[in-house]
Motif scaffolding. Structure first.
Motif, short mmCIF file in Angstrom:
data_model
loop_
_atom_site.label_atom_id
_atom_site.label_comp_id
_atom_site.label_asym_id
_atom_site.label_seq_id
_atom_site.Cartn_x
_atom_site.Cartn_y
_atom_site.Cartn_z
N VAL A 129 -6.33 -4.36 9.38
CA VAL A 129 -5.97 -3.16 8.63
C VAL A 129 -5.29 -3.58 7.33
N VAL A 130 -5.44 -2.72 6.32
CA VAL A 130 -4.76 -2.94 5.05
C VAL A 130 -4.12 -1.63 4.61
N ASN A 131 -3.13 -1.75 3.78
CA ASN A 131 -2.48 -0.58 3.22
C ASN A 131 -3.50 0.19 2.37
N PRO A 132 -3.47 1.52 2.40
CA PRO A 132 -4.43 2.29 1.61
C PRO A 132 -4.39 1.99 0.10
N SER A 133 -3.29 1.45 -0.38
CA SER A 133 -3.20 1.13 -1.80
C SER A 133 -3.98 -0.13 -2.18
N VAL A 134 -4.39 -0.92 -1.19
CA VAL A 134 -5.18 -2.13 -1.46
C VAL A 134 -6.59 -1.68 -1.84
N PRO A 135 -7.13 -2.18 -2.95
CA PRO A 135 -8.43 -1.71 -3.42
C PRO A 135 -9.65 -2.27 -2.68
N ALA A 136 -9.47 -2.78 -1.49
CA ALA A 136 -10.60 -3.29 -0.70
C ALA A 136 -10.99 -2.25 0.35
N ARG A 137 -12.28 -2.02 0.49
CA ARG A 137 -12.76 -1.03 1.46
C ARG A 137 -13.56 -1.65 2.60
N ASN A 138 -13.74 -2.97 2.55
CA ASN A 138 -14.41 -3.68 3.63
C ASN A 138 -13.94 -5.13 3.61
N VAL A 139 -14.35 -5.90 4.60
CA VAL A 139 -13.87 -7.29 4.73
C VAL A 139 -14.31 -8.14 3.54
N GLN A 140 -15.54 -7.96 3.08
CA GLN A 140 -16.02 -8.76 1.96
C GLN A 140 -15.17 -8.50 0.71
N GLU A 141 -14.85 -7.24 0.45
CA GLU A 141 -14.01 -6.92 -0.71
C GLU A 141 -12.60 -7.49 -0.54
N LEU A 142 -12.07 -7.47 0.67
CA LEU A 142 -10.74 -8.02 0.92
C LEU A 142 -10.72 -9.52 0.69
#
Length: 167
Positions: A129-142
Motif C-alpha cells: 500500500v502507498v499513501n494516496p498522495s504518492v503519484p504511483a497507481r500500480n507497482v510498475q509506476e511505484l
C-alpha cells in the motif's frame, strides 16, 4: 472465502478430527503447551489462542499458550525443539521458520530434523500500500518513482526476515 473464515473452518475440522482419537488413545492425558515464538497479540498468537481454547474445550484437557519472543522467532522455536517429542509441546510456526535458515549462519535448532509438521492452520497475504498522495497507481509506476528518487522515499515493513522485508 476470507482468511478468518478458512482458519475458523480448519480449526473446527481439526478439533473434530482430534476428538475421536483422543477418546481411543487417551491423548491428551495432561496439559499441552503451545509455544508461539513471538510476542502476544500478533497473528500467530491470536490463532494459537483460538485453537488452544477450542482444543481444551473439545479434548477435555488444557492447551495453554506460552509466548517466547526474540531472535526473529528463534528463541521460542529452539525451546520447542528441546522439548520431549511426546506431543505435549506444540510449536505454532510462521514463515520465519523457513526464512531464518537463510538469515542466520547458525540456528539453535534444526528446522529439518527437530520438527514434524502437523498442519497448515492459516495463510497470510502480503499487501503493498502507498499513501494516496504518492503519484504511483500500480507497482510498475511505484518502482519507477523509487528509482527516479533514490533515497528520497521511505517504507515500513513488519521486520527483518519477514516475507516483505527487502535488503
Amino acid at each position: 472465502m476470507s482468511i478468518a473464515i478458512r482458519a475458523a473452518a480448519l480449526a473446527i475440522a481439526l478439533v473434530g478430527a482430534c476428538a475421536q482419537p483422543s477418546v481411543a488413545g487417551g491423548y491428551p492425558d495432561r496439559p499441552v503447551r503451545v509455544i508461539v515464538p513471538f510476542a502476544p497479540g500478533g497473528p500467530s498468537d491470536v490463532i494459537a489462542r483460538l485453537l488452544a481454547q477450542r482444543f481444551s474445550e473439545n479434548l477435555g484437557q488444557q492447551f495453554y499458550v506460552e509466548n517466547h519472543a526474540g531472535g526473529g522467532g528463534n528463541l521460542g522455536t529452539a525451546l520447542a525443539a528441546r522439548a520431549p517429542a511426546d506431543g505435549y509441546t506444540v510449536l505454532v510456526a510462521s514463515s520465519a521458520f523457513m526464512i531464518n535458515p537463510g538469515l542466520y549462519a547458525k540456528l539453535p535448532y534444526d528446522p529439518y530434523n527437530d520438527f514434524d509438521p502437523v498442519t497448515e492452520i492459516a495463510t497470510t497475504p502480503n499487501v503493498l500500500v502507498v499513501n494516496p498522495s504518492v503519484p504511483a497507481r500500480n507497482v510498475q509506476e511505484l518502482v519507477a518513482l523509487i528509482r527516479a528518487g533514490a533515497g528520497k522515499l521511505t517504507y515500513a515493513n513488519p521486520g527483518t526476515g519477514t516475507p516483505s522485508h527487502r535488503k
